[in-house]
Design a protein around this motif. Structure first.
Motif, PDB file in Angstrom:
ATOM      1  N   LEU A 241       0.856  -1.189   0.000  1.00  0.00           N
ATOM      2  CA  LEU A 241       0.000   0.000   0.000  1.00  0.00           C
ATOM      3  C   LEU A 241       0.889   1.236   0.000  1.00  0.00           C
ATOM      4  CD1 LEU A 241      -2.314  -1.172   2.923  1.00  0.00           C
ATOM      5  CD2 LEU A 241      -3.028  -1.002   0.529  1.00  0.00           C
ATOM      6  N   HIS A 242       0.379   2.326  -0.542  1.00  0.00           N
ATOM      7  CA  HIS A 242       1.162   3.563  -0.428  1.00  0.00           C
ATOM      8  C   HIS A 242       0.246   4.780  -0.344  1.00  0.00           C
ATOM      9  CE1 HIS A 242       0.472   4.417  -4.690  1.00  0.00           C
ATOM     10  NE2 HIS A 242       0.873   3.198  -4.968  1.00  0.00           N
ATOM     11  N   THR A 243       0.762   5.822   0.270  1.00  0.00           N
ATOM     12  CA  THR A 243       0.023   7.075   0.396  1.00  0.00           C
ATOM     13  C   THR A 243       0.986   8.224   0.144  1.00  0.00           C
ATOM     14  OG1 THR A 243      -1.416   8.397   1.838  1.00  0.00           O
ATOM     15  CG2 THR A 243       0.398   7.262   2.890  1.00  0.00           C
ATOM     16  N   ILE A 244       0.446   9.363  -0.245  1.00  0.00           N
ATOM     17  CA  ILE A 244       1.297  10.523  -0.466  1.00  0.00           C
ATOM     18  C   ILE A 244       0.938  11.564   0.589  1.00  0.00           C
ATOM     19  CG2 ILE A 244       1.974  12.341  -2.086  1.00  0.00           C
ATOM     20  CD1 ILE A 244       0.850  10.306  -4.270  1.00  0.00           C
ATOM     21  N   VAL A 245       1.906  11.899   1.421  1.00  0.00           N
ATOM     22  CA  VAL A 245       1.666  12.842   2.513  1.00  0.00           C
ATOM     23  C   VAL A 245       2.093  14.231   2.066  1.00  0.00           C
ATOM     24  CG1 VAL A 245       2.027  13.279   4.963  1.00  0.00           C
ATOM     25  CG2 VAL A 245       2.271  10.967   4.077  1.00  0.00           C
ATOM     26  N   THR A 246       1.209  15.208   2.285  1.00  0.00           N
ATOM     27  CA  THR A 246       1.547  16.566   1.846  1.00  0.00           C
ATOM     28  C   THR A 246       1.696  17.548   3.004  1.00  0.00           C
ATOM     29  OG1 THR A 246      -0.781  17.154   1.587  1.00  0.00           O
ATOM     30  CG2 THR A 246       0.322  16.262  -0.350  1.00  0.00           C
TER      31      THR A 246
ATOM     32  N   GLU B 174       8.234  19.105  -0.027  1.00  0.00           N
ATOM     33  CA  GLU B 174       7.707  18.343  -1.159  1.00  0.00           C
ATOM     34  C   GLU B 174       6.960  17.125  -0.615  1.00  0.00           C
ATOM     35  OE1 GLU B 174      11.493  15.792  -2.602  1.00  0.00           O
ATOM     36  OE2 GLU B 174      11.469  17.912  -3.174  1.00  0.00           O
ATOM     37  N   PRO B 175       5.925  16.658  -1.372  1.00  0.00           N
ATOM     38  CA  PRO B 175       5.133  15.520  -0.884  1.00  0.00           C
ATOM     39  C   PRO B 175       6.023  14.292  -0.682  1.00  0.00           C
ATOM     40  CG  PRO B 175       4.136  16.502  -2.842  1.00  0.00           C
ATOM     41  CD  PRO B 175       5.473  17.135  -2.684  1.00  0.00           C
ATOM     42  N   LYS B 176       5.665  13.483   0.311  1.00  0.00           N
ATOM     43  CA  LYS B 176       6.439  12.267   0.588  1.00  0.00           C
ATOM     44  C   LYS B 176       5.559  11.052   0.347  1.00  0.00           C
ATOM     45  CE  LYS B 176       9.780  13.525   4.129  1.00  0.00           C
ATOM     46  NZ  LYS B 176      10.023  13.597   5.552  1.00  0.00           N
ATOM     47  N   MET B 177       6.117  10.056  -0.335  1.00  0.00           N
ATOM     48  CA  MET B 177       5.383   8.813  -0.471  1.00  0.00           C
ATOM     49  C   MET B 177       5.820   7.855   0.627  1.00  0.00           C
ATOM     50  SD  MET B 177       5.035   5.971  -3.492  1.00  0.00           S
ATOM     51  CE  MET B 177       3.888   6.783  -4.581  1.00  0.00           C
ATOM     52  N   ILE B 178       4.837   7.421   1.434  1.00  0.00           N
ATOM     53  CA  ILE B 178       5.096   6.429   2.478  1.00  0.00           C
ATOM     54  C   ILE B 178       4.395   5.143   2.054  1.00  0.00           C
ATOM     55  CG2 ILE B 178       4.817   5.829   4.918  1.00  0.00           C
ATOM     56  CD1 ILE B 178       6.496   8.255   4.714  1.00  0.00           C
ATOM     57  N   ALA B 179       5.110   4.031   2.145  1.00  0.00           N
ATOM     58  CA  ALA B 179       4.512   2.763   1.721  1.00  0.00           C
ATOM     59  C   ALA B 179       4.592   1.732   2.832  1.00  0.00           C
ATOM     60  CB  ALA B 179       5.228   2.233   0.488  1.00  0.00           C
TER      61      ALA B 179
ATOM     62  N   ILE C 215       5.389  10.507  -8.601  1.00  0.00           N
ATOM     63  CA  ILE C 215       4.754  10.214  -7.322  1.00  0.00           C
ATOM     64  C   ILE C 215       3.278   9.846  -7.488  1.00  0.00           C
ATOM     65  CG2 ILE C 215       4.011  12.555  -6.680  1.00  0.00           C
ATOM     66  CD1 ILE C 215       5.397  11.860  -3.890  1.00  0.00           C
ATOM     67  N   ASP C 216       2.669  10.192  -8.617  1.00  0.00           N
ATOM     68  CA  ASP C 216       1.251   9.897  -8.812  1.00  0.00           C
ATOM     69  C   ASP C 216       0.996   8.513  -9.415  1.00  0.00           C
ATOM     70  OD1 ASP C 216       0.154  12.255  -7.770  1.00  0.00           O
ATOM     71  OD2 ASP C 216       0.788  13.338  -9.558  1.00  0.00           O
ATOM     72  N   GLU C 217       2.073   7.812  -9.737  1.00  0.00           N
ATOM     73  CA  GLU C 217       1.935   6.481 -10.344  1.00  0.00           C
ATOM     74  C   GLU C 217       1.451   5.475  -9.309  1.00  0.00           C
ATOM     75  OE1 GLU C 217       4.827   3.493 -12.914  1.00  0.00           O
ATOM     76  OE2 GLU C 217       5.665   5.279 -11.958  1.00  0.00           O
ATOM     77  N   ASN C 218       0.634   4.514  -9.753  1.00  0.00           N
ATOM     78  CA  ASN C 218       0.227   3.429  -8.867  1.00  0.00           C
ATOM     79  C   ASN C 218       1.370   2.419  -8.777  1.00  0.00           C
ATOM     80  OD1 ASN C 218      -0.870   1.307  -7.528  1.00  0.00           O
ATOM     81  ND2 ASN C 218      -2.630   1.030  -8.877  1.00  0.00           N
ATOM     82  N   LEU C 219       1.928   2.278  -7.570  1.00  0.00           N
ATOM     83  CA  LEU C 219       3.110   1.433  -7.411  1.00  0.00           C
ATOM     84  C   LEU C 219       2.822   0.149  -6.644  1.00  0.00           C
ATOM     85  CD1 LEU C 219       5.733   4.226  -6.611  1.00  0.00           C
ATOM     86  CD2 LEU C 219       5.364   3.076  -8.791  1.00  0.00           C
TER      87      LEU C 219
ATOM     88  N   PHE D 102      -3.473  12.817   2.351  1.00  0.00           N
ATOM     89  CA  PHE D 102      -2.847  11.502   2.508  1.00  0.00           C
ATOM     90  C   PHE D 102      -3.511  10.612   1.463  1.00  0.00           C
ATOM     91  CE2 PHE D 102      -3.838  13.572   6.553  1.00  0.00           C
ATOM     92  CZ  PHE D 102      -2.555  13.870   7.010  1.00  0.00           C
ATOM     93  N   LYS D 103      -3.189  10.822   0.232  1.00  0.00           N
ATOM     94  CA  LYS D 103      -3.884  10.181  -0.877  1.00  0.00           C
ATOM     95  C   LYS D 103      -4.114   8.698  -0.577  1.00  0.00           C
ATOM     96  CE  LYS D 103      -3.841   9.936  -5.878  1.00  0.00           C
ATOM     97  NZ  LYS D 103      -3.068  10.052  -7.105  1.00  0.00           N
TER      98      LYS D 103
END
Ligand SMILES: [Zn+2]
Lengths: 159, 413
Positions: free
Chosen positions: A87-92, A102-107, A127-131, B227-228
């Motif tokens: 799972l992953h989320t982008i924290v702003t 800058e936004p951080k991707m946490i997985a 960062i917007d890609e589904n990973l 938190f997308k």
């Protein structure tokens, strides 16, 4: 309000500004100590396996949470520092609700060869890609800069 | 031994985004005084035991339980604090009464969260310091692995604000959980947005709610990702409020001039705190509800439960919890929402109070807020939001980010 009188002057409430200081020294614990001493010297991880139910813990533990039995030293082993993004989320925002630089991707990363997962920062160009499901590997600090904490892992990158 | 336990009194403050005019003690006093008058009891004579529910770090001082007896009428009486959500306090009160040693027990929980100036940082304190917290970027000092020191290059943080700006907000875990829920159940972000629209609209009929607003799904969908896939409007905002309950044994009820609302079933459950091995599903709610259903002799919750108040501190949580409680099949809760089943006149009215999205996130008082609405509805005191012909209602609590714990209480007339 059950009180006899109520505040009606908005400038009147007074307060005392507290500044609770809360610094702790959190021991890594026996299992954590062993893991982080290993990470300090190696680019791999350690895992521990319950002989009762075969569950493989990462981060490694001294006991199985399902069986409530001890995991012995002989049931520890080395594993690669790789995994798969579950799972992953982008924290702003930061803890004050302000924008991060800058936004951080946490997985949540399922660590290979184990039943455990780890929260990790993902470095990616898009960062917007589904990973989800993508294979990743840990990127460590250089060995002479490692301190024996989780921060020795700088981030995870795509394999 | 008493067979049944009833709610005989409830008291609550208004819910407000901030309450600088009262201290937390006066706030608790107000809720308790109202509950005692509602039940027609004198705390100094009639109440046998007092339970408060709180978390030291939210309050800002240690040993919260030491600070409570005076404002709830409990000086020199049996008194204790449950470090958890208010529903846990309710369950403890139930068990105390079932021992036969206590006839009347008071329970209190509150949020005075606006007193806390560093909410996000205190939130990070609830993550495992060794294995989870470092990823949030917290405490990057020169002597991280040793004794903390405040030197020129790493000064002591200032009150209310530190110079560490890149620590991420603790709600990020909900972003992961929501992604998990959407993928597993096929629920859409639009359906979650619809929960926000519904609950904030419901709040118009609750005079105590703080965050009622008339918005559209597009408004929610267009609010920015924090938190997308969680967007700004998917998140319940903090609120202050205090709630108190008075519970009594069947025998004690007879001596009081009240309409009892029976606490028929209760359950609670905790997942492992390790993010490394725990599920991202609401197993805590599933297990807590099965325990409560068994106690209540409920075999078909969908048929036997008339309405629900479930934790909705993030929009997806309402749908996730309805499914965990067995009130909807996996992936069905969003569809029930779409077809109007969760509305006031639907087959399973849900969060008619406005929920946490409409009332506000009242932290340890969240479970009691859910239970309070169930009691209000069963008493028939719902006013404009009264649901017709209700006999059995369920309230469910979750401990909040990053916990995997929760409780369920079922009430009946
Ligand atoms: Zn085991």
């Amino acid at each position: 309000m059950t009180f006899y009188e109520k505040q009606t002057d908005p400038s009147s409430p007074m307060h005392w500004l507290g500044d609770m200081q809360a610094d702790y020294l959190y021991p890594n614990g026996k299992a954590g100590d062993k893991l982080f001493k290993h990470i300090k010297e190696n680019d791999t991880f350690l895992a521990s396996k319950c002989i009762n139910c075969s569950k493989i813990f990462f981060p490694p533990r001294l006991y199985c949470e399902d069986c409530f039995v001890e995991i012995l030293e002989k049931d520890w082993f080395e594993i690669p520092s790789t995994g798969k993004i579950r799972l992953h989320t982008i924290v702003t925002i930061n803890t004050y609700g302000e924008k991060l630089n800058e936004p951080k991707m946490i997985a949540l990363i399922d660590i290979d060869n184990t039943d455990g997962a780890l929260l990790g920062i993902i470095k990616t160009d898009n960062i917007d890609e589904n990973l989800i499901g993508r294979k990743v590997e840990a990127v460590f600090k250089s060995k002479n800069q490692r301190e024996g904490t989780l921060k020795d892992i700088l981030y995870f990158k795509m394999r | 031994m008493t067979k049944k336990v009833a709610v005989v009194g409830v008291g609550y403050t208004d819910f407000n985004s901030m309450t600088p005019e009262v201290s937390w003690k006066e706030f608790m006093y107000e809720a308790c005084q109202k509950a005692y008058i509602d039940a027609g009891v004198d705390p100094r004579e009639d109440i046998d035991s007092f339970i408060t529910c709180s978390e030291d770090y939210w309050e800002g001082f240690s040993i919260f339980d030491e600070f409570v007896p005076d404002q709830i009428g409990a000086v020199l009486r049996p008194c204790c604090t449950v470090c958890g959500d208010g529903l846990y306090g309710l369950g403890n009160a139930y068990m105390q009464i079932k021992t036969g040693k206590m006839n009347i027990v008071a329970v209190e929980a509150h949020s005075k969260i606006s007193d806390l100036l560093t909410f996000g940082d205190i939130g990070l304190f609830s993550y495992d310091p060794i294995f989870d917290r470092p990823v949030t970027g917290s405490v990057d000092r020169t002597h991280f692995a040793g004794i903390p020191s405040y030197e020129k290059n790493s000064p002591k943080p200032l009150v209310g604000k530190t110079n560490e700006k890149e620590r991420i907000h603790p709600y990020f875990l909900a972003g992961l959980e929501m992604q998990n829920f959407l993928r597993k159940t096929g629920t859409t972000e639009e359906q979650c947005a619809k929960v926000v629209v519904k609950n904030k609209k419901n709040a118009f009929n609750n005079p105590n709610a703080e965050y009622e607003v008339n918005i559209t799904i597009e408004d929610v969908m267009n609010s920015e990702y924090l938190f997308k896939p969680i967007k700004k409007l998917d998140i319940s905002l903090n609120v202050d409020g205090a709630i108190a309950f008075v519970l009594a044994s069947e025998e004690a009820v007879k001596k009081l001039d009240v309409e009892p609302i029976w606490l028929r079933g209760f359950g609670w459950s905790s997942e492992t705190p390790w993010i490394s091995t725990r599920s991202m599903d609401a197993n805590y709610a599933m297990l807590a509800s099965r325990m409560a259903y068994k106690m209540t002799d409920i075999n078909n919750p969908r048929k036997e439960i008339d309405f629900a108040e479930v934790d909705d501190r993030f929009s997806y949580k309402e749908l996730q919890h309805l499914e965990a409680l067995g009130l909807a099949e996996s992936g069905e809760a969003g569809k029930m929402l779409d077809s109007g089943d969760l509305d006031l006149n639907g087959s399973l009215p849900t969060n008619i109070s406005g929920g946490s999205l409409g009332i506000g996130n009242c932290f340890e008082a969240t479970g009691l807020q859910k239970a309070l609405e169930v009691v209000i509805q069963l008493r028939g005191h719902g006013g404009k939001r009264q649901i017709e012909d209700v006999h059995t209602g369920i309230s469910q609590s979750w401990r909040g980010i990053p916990s995997g714990s929760g409780a369920v209480a079922i009430f009946g007339r």
